[in-house]
Structure formats: C-alpha cells, structure tokens
Write an enzyme that holds these catalytic residues in place. Sequence first.
Site, short mmCIF file in Angstrom:
data_model
loop_
_atom_site.label_atom_id
_atom_site.label_comp_id
_atom_site.label_asym_id
_atom_site.label_seq_id
_atom_site.Cartn_x
_atom_site.Cartn_y
_atom_site.Cartn_z
N GLU A 196 -16.16 -15.22 12.24
CA GLU A 196 -15.11 -14.87 11.29
C GLU A 196 -15.81 -14.21 10.11
O GLU A 196 -17.03 -14.14 10.05
CB GLU A 196 -14.32 -16.10 10.85
CG GLU A 196 -15.16 -17.20 10.21
CD GLU A 196 -15.31 -17.05 8.70
OE1 GLU A 196 -14.38 -16.55 8.04
OE2 GLU A 196 -16.37 -17.44 8.18
N SER A 229 -18.91 -20.00 5.75
CA SER A 229 -19.19 -18.80 4.97
C SER A 229 -20.70 -18.62 4.85
O SER A 229 -21.40 -18.59 5.85
CB SER A 229 -18.50 -18.89 3.60
OG SER A 229 -18.51 -17.64 2.93
N HIS A 245 -12.05 -18.29 6.54
CA HIS A 245 -11.57 -18.04 5.18
C HIS A 245 -10.05 -17.92 5.08
O HIS A 245 -9.53 -17.57 4.03
CB HIS A 245 -12.20 -16.76 4.64
CG HIS A 245 -13.67 -16.87 4.38
ND1 HIS A 245 -14.60 -16.74 5.37
CD2 HIS A 245 -14.35 -17.09 3.23
CE1 HIS A 245 -15.81 -16.86 4.84
NE2 HIS A 245 -15.69 -17.08 3.55
#
Length: 319
Positions: free
Chosen positions: A220, A123, A285
């Site tokens: 992602e 992230s 995620h």
Amino acid sequence: MSADGTTLAPLTRPARLRAGARVAVVSPSGPVPAERLDAGLDLLRGWGLDPLVMPHVLDVHRELEYLAGADEARARDLQDAWCDPSVDAVICARGGYGAHRMVDLVDWAAMRAAGPKVFVGYSDITVLHEAFALRTGLATLHGPMVGTETFLKDPRTQDSLRSTLFEPETVMTLGLDDARALVPGRARGVTYGGCVSLLAADLATPHGRTSARGGLLVIEDTTEDPYSIDRILTQLLRVGALDGVAGVVCGSWAGCGPYERVRAVLADRLGPLGVPVVEELGFGHGPTGLTIPLGVPAVLDAPADGGRATLTVEVPALA
C-alpha cells in the site's frame, strides 16, 4: 527469507498479549503530537494494557522538524524497549520519515537475543518490519499506530488490532467487504511487505531482500501519484525483487489520485506476473486499517466471479 533470495519461510511468532501486559511506545520516524499520543495511550489502557512511553517519543529534531529527535535517540529508544525484559510489545507512535536513518544504528544481534515480542506499525515503519524479518527472523504486525487518526477514530481499526493482540485466532480471515480480485486466482505463501515506496528504498541496502520467492507481497502507499507508483513497481520488477512472488495483496492508496488511475497502474505492472492480485483489502493509510500479520503462512483467495477476496492466515498471528 534470508537476503540471499531463498524461499520465504514462516518466521517466529511472539506470544499474544494478556491483561496487564506492558507495551512500550516508540517514535522511530516522525514526531507525534502530544494530544494524539495521550488519546492513543488512553485507548491502550482501556484494553487493560500498561503503556510505557520511551524517553524520546515526543522529541523533535532541532533542524529537521520531520524527525522525532536525533537518529541515535530514536534507535536507542527502540533497542532499550525491546531489550527490557518487562516489556511484552513495542508499538510505534506514528510513521512519517526517519526509520531508514536509524535502522543501522540498532544492535540487531542484541534485539535477536532478547527474543520475540510483538511489534506493531506501518508506513515508514516498513523499514523496521523488514529488519525484524531479515535480521532477527521474527514475525511482526502491519497495524495501526498509537498516535494516528485512523487508530483514534475508526472502531474497526481498533477492533482489528485488539483482537489480533489478545485473541488472534478470531481474526484469521482478513479483508473488507470491498476487497476484490484484480487478477483472479488462489495462492499460498508467507506474508511480507508494507509501504511499497519503502520496500523500493530498501533495495540494494546491505540487509535488503533480493527476491520474493514463495511470498505473498502486501503493499500500500499514500500521496504517491500514479506515475510514481508505476516507477516504484517498475524498479522492483527490474531488479528482480518480485521474482517468484506467489501473490500480491493491495491495501489503500490514500492521496494517490483517482483510484481508477492507480488501479490501471497496478494492473499494468502486476498483471504480467501471472499471480493472483487482490485490491482494496483494507489496510494501510485508508479510513480503515486492518492489522495484517507479516511473516506467517497464508492463503490469498481472489475469486474470478467478483466475490469478496480474502487473505487467510494459516496460523494465528501471535502464539
């Protein structure tokens, strides 16, 4: 790869962990709930690791509650952990937002001099993966974080990280059963990437990448609408940040709207690159977050017959 656009080369891999290894936990971005942190620490202890919680992990910024304390404190925790010779690995507590604010406060020369260690996160931590790659030449792990729900609740996520840390030769071929070719083909390159919005945010910064030549791009994201993903990918394309990329590996797009719409954007923006593209490999995620080594040579296999797609690293993630 250096920031000057030369071809990506494999990075220096740290040593695998063994029972009793000391693992420092840091919060470079957002604050982590104490109960989640405690649960994650218990998991690490169950693996035979010795977790060390750095001083500011549970901090919350006075005015900006989305930050885990002051920028300087978060940077100091990371640097102190990395430069502590008793520490074998550094694992982030969570992502959120804030790594961009502290990354330039870290003494990267000192980090490089401290030598290779295991670094894990995803992230917002993408900013630090890029910094380790470009400023220290060290390979890292795009993997689950100690205080995140996926790590605490999903056995496959836990097993992927544990195996990578202790027995990396057992997890050389990566990909969930649902992984498929978005654009079929086969490619070899060096893995890099992470959360795609953070890669875009790193553009034009003093130490940012300028091309992807010879790389397998791993991407992602979460809570980005399809048009926003379009904008992010278009920005990367317009500035030439994907020039020379060998292939693209897509993970989860949790909270980004109906996947059919996301898939259409990925096909529209990435298809014209003319390289293999794999979708839904199973990292990021989503409900399962496989650990993906960054900075290692790998082969991307995207079968045209609809069979399972895979990413196979050519060397174990850790030495």
